[in-house]
Design an enzyme around this catalytic site. Structure first.
Site, PDB file in Angstrom:
ATOM      1  N   ARG A 157     -34.515  30.111 -55.077  1.00 48.22           N
ATOM      2  CA  ARG A 157     -35.840  29.972 -54.457  1.00 48.22           C
ATOM      3  C   ARG A 157     -36.955  30.392 -55.407  1.00 48.22           C
ATOM      4  O   ARG A 157     -37.982  29.718 -55.510  1.00 48.22           O
ATOM      5  CB  ARG A 157     -35.892  30.840 -53.193  1.00 48.22           C
ATOM      6  CG  ARG A 157     -35.004  30.326 -52.093  1.00 48.22           C
ATOM      7  CD  ARG A 157     -34.733  31.397 -51.056  1.00 48.22           C
ATOM      8  NE  ARG A 157     -33.803  32.379 -51.592  1.00 48.22           N
ATOM      9  CZ  ARG A 157     -32.800  32.923 -50.910  1.00 48.22           C
ATOM     10  NH1 ARG A 157     -32.612  32.589 -49.661  1.00 48.22           N
ATOM     11  NH2 ARG A 157     -31.995  33.812 -51.463  1.00 48.22           N
ATOM     12  N   ILE A 158     -36.755  31.505 -56.132  1.00 49.49           N
ATOM     13  CA  ILE A 158     -37.829  31.988 -57.007  1.00 49.49           C
ATOM     14  C   ILE A 158     -37.975  31.057 -58.216  1.00 49.49           C
ATOM     15  O   ILE A 158     -39.092  30.712 -58.628  1.00 49.49           O
ATOM     16  CB  ILE A 158     -37.576  33.449 -57.445  1.00 49.49           C
ATOM     17  CG1 ILE A 158     -37.552  34.355 -56.207  1.00 49.49           C
ATOM     18  CG2 ILE A 158     -38.639  33.917 -58.439  1.00 49.49           C
ATOM     19  CD1 ILE A 158     -37.063  35.777 -56.458  1.00 49.49           C
ATOM     20  N   ALA A 239     -35.677  38.707 -63.670  1.00 54.27           N
ATOM     21  CA  ALA A 239     -34.450  38.703 -62.873  1.00 54.27           C
ATOM     22  C   ALA A 239     -33.882  40.113 -62.741  1.00 54.27           C
ATOM     23  O   ALA A 239     -34.168  40.808 -61.777  1.00 54.27           O
ATOM     24  CB  ALA A 239     -33.445  37.755 -63.501  1.00 54.27           C
ATOM     25  N   ARG A 240     -33.115  40.543 -63.703  1.00 56.28           N
ATOM     26  CA  ARG A 240     -32.529  41.881 -63.692  1.00 56.28           C
ATOM     27  C   ARG A 240     -32.290  42.322 -65.115  1.00 56.28           C
ATOM     28  O   ARG A 240     -32.006  41.487 -65.991  1.00 56.28           O
ATOM     29  CB  ARG A 240     -31.153  41.872 -62.996  1.00 56.28           C
ATOM     30  CG  ARG A 240     -31.183  42.059 -61.510  1.00 56.28           C
ATOM     31  CD  ARG A 240     -31.612  43.469 -61.111  1.00 56.28           C
ATOM     32  NE  ARG A 240     -31.647  43.643 -59.676  1.00 56.28           N
ATOM     33  CZ  ARG A 240     -32.688  43.353 -58.895  1.00 56.28           C
ATOM     34  NH1 ARG A 240     -33.795  42.856 -59.405  1.00 56.28           N
ATOM     35  NH2 ARG A 240     -32.634  43.570 -57.593  1.00 56.28           N
ATOM     36  N   GLU A 269     -32.948  50.614 -66.670  1.00 54.53           N
ATOM     37  CA  GLU A 269     -34.280  51.057 -66.228  1.00 54.53           C
ATOM     38  C   GLU A 269     -34.156  52.220 -65.228  1.00 54.53           C
ATOM     39  O   GLU A 269     -33.136  52.302 -64.536  1.00 54.53           O
ATOM     40  CB  GLU A 269     -35.051  49.873 -65.610  1.00 54.53           C
ATOM     41  CG  GLU A 269     -34.428  49.301 -64.360  1.00 54.53           C
ATOM     42  CD  GLU A 269     -35.150  48.057 -63.851  1.00 54.53           C
ATOM     43  OE1 GLU A 269     -35.341  47.088 -64.606  1.00 54.53           O
ATOM     44  OE2 GLU A 269     -35.512  48.078 -62.667  1.00 54.53           O
ATOM     45  N   HIS A 287     -40.921  46.674 -63.383  1.00 59.30           N
ATOM     46  CA  HIS A 287     -40.211  46.071 -62.233  1.00 59.30           C
ATOM     47  C   HIS A 287     -41.150  45.934 -61.023  1.00 59.30           C
ATOM     48  O   HIS A 287     -40.907  46.515 -59.955  1.00 59.30           O
ATOM     49  CB  HIS A 287     -38.968  46.900 -61.880  1.00 59.30           C
ATOM     50  CG  HIS A 287     -37.921  46.113 -61.135  1.00 59.30           C
ATOM     51  ND1 HIS A 287     -36.569  46.302 -61.298  1.00 59.30           N
ATOM     52  CD2 HIS A 287     -38.036  45.116 -60.221  1.00 59.30           C
ATOM     53  CE1 HIS A 287     -35.897  45.478 -60.508  1.00 59.30           C
ATOM     54  NE2 HIS A 287     -36.784  44.729 -59.845  1.00 59.30           N
TER      55      HIS A 287
HETATM   56  C1  GLV Z   1     -36.446  43.033 -56.868  1.00 59.89           C
HETATM   57  O1  GLV Z   1     -36.105  43.075 -58.004  1.00 59.89           O
HETATM   58  C2  GLV Z   1     -35.636  42.504 -55.825  1.00 59.89           C
HETATM   59  O2  GLV Z   1     -34.459  42.216 -56.055  1.00 59.89           O
HETATM   60  O3  GLV Z   1     -36.146  42.363 -54.709  1.00 59.89           O
END
Ligand code: GLV
Length: 327
Positions: A157-158, A239-240, A269, A287
């Site tokens: 979605r993102i 993302a991560r 992090e 973040h």
């Molecule tokens: C933020 O990083 C989330 O996963 O909502």
């Protein structure tokens, strides 16, 4: 009758605590203390539900020590802090907070892309340091955004939100790589073309990472992948941490093997690889991609409603592992 007991592991909106307190005996963490695993286990004793934020690791050790626990609701769309298999084996449901942050996070992906390409923070640091004494024709010349090629790794979605912003707002030529190809209608909506990962890396002017973290996506962008990218390319990670090999990226940035990077997430992090703090061609944010107050309220509300819907009505809203409920 006693209300069921739950733990809210981090500070959240007072309205979220008040909402939960209508149904539960709530132990909250208003001082936002960061607990060790032993402290978390201690706080979870006797709790049937937990509200977490993505920082609290729920693994086999925690689950074995907290046999009353039935549900953990993450106030995040990502849930790599959950060992989902261990949760399913322990009969503990996990929920995340999808959808409510999609557009806000895609906005931020674009903000980071723009700031990276157009060297916004680098030039601001220069100005604040009093180094701006004259205009010059190539001062902080950056990368073109409009009309360039936007590559997206991870087209959920993102990713689709980022694609639409690029295609419709900036006339970008959008390519993507994902585990599965979108339907023709979705591709048309995003004006996006599916390509191999190699083609994505080789052709993107701006590469945005929106892939969820898993063992399979660990270091999806490392030295070998960075070497395939254009020397003029910008890399954006919303993302991560762990999807990018931060040490390899710092080298690539320092040696100008890619032009620049914009990073909202980091390996380990809130610690940041020290080399990334010293290279100039990187934009660093802590973040915050989903950080607007309305979106954070909606994420907190969804996590709280998952606890209420499951523990009171037996029906979670956004379950990650419904198999955990099978007898
Ligand atoms: C933020 O990083 C989330 O996963 O909502």
């Amino acid at each position: 009758m006693n209300k069921p007991a739950i733990l809210v592991a981090r500070a959240v909106f007072p309205e979220t605590i008040a909402h939960l307190a209508q149904h539960f005996e709530v132990e909250a963490n208003p001082d936002d203390a960061i607990w060790t695993k032993a402290q978390l286990i201690d706080k979870l004793q006797g709790k049937v539900g937990a509200f977490t934020t993505g920082s609290e690791r729920i693994d086999a050790e925690v689950l074995a020590a907290c046999p009353q626990l039935r549900i953990v609701a993450n106030m995040a769309v990502g849930y790599n802090n959950f060992d989902v298999d261990a949760m399913s084996a322990a009969g503990v449901l996990g929920t995340n907070a999808p959808d409510v942050l999609t557009e806000t996070t895609a906005d931020f992906g674009f903000a980071l892309l723009m700031a990276t390409a157009r060297r916004v923070t680098e030039s601001e640091h220069f100005l604040r340091a009093g180094l701006w004494t004259k205009w010059s024709y190539d001062m902080f010349a950056g990368a073109e955004v409009h009309g360039s090629t936007l590559g997206i790794l991870g087209m959920g979605r993102i990713g689709q939100g980022v694609a639409k912003r690029g295609a419709h707002g900036f006339g970008m030529n959008v390519t993507y790589h994902n585990r599965s190809q979108l339907s023709p209608a979705q591709e048309a909506d995003c004006k996006a073309r599916y390509v191999s990962k190699e083609e994505l890396l080789k052709t993107a002017d701006h590469l945005v990472l929106v892939v969820p973290y898993s063992a399979a996506s660990h270091h999806a962008i490392g030295a070998a992948e960075l070497a395939l990218m254009k020397p003029t390319a910008c890399l954006v990670n919303i993302a991560r941490g762990g999807i990018v090999d931060d040490a390899a990226l710092a080298v690539a940035l320092r040696e100008k093997r890619i032009a620049a990077a914009g990073l909202d997430v980091f390996e380990g992090e809130p610690k940041v690889h020290p080399e990334l703090l010293t290279v100039p061609n990187v934009v660093l944010t802590p973040h915050i991609a989903s950080a607007t107050i309305p979106t954070r309220r909606a994420m907190a509300r969804l996590a709280a409603d998952n606890l209420i819907s499951f523990l009171i009505e037996g029906k979670p809203l956004t379950p990650l592992n419904p198999e955990a409920l099978k007898p």
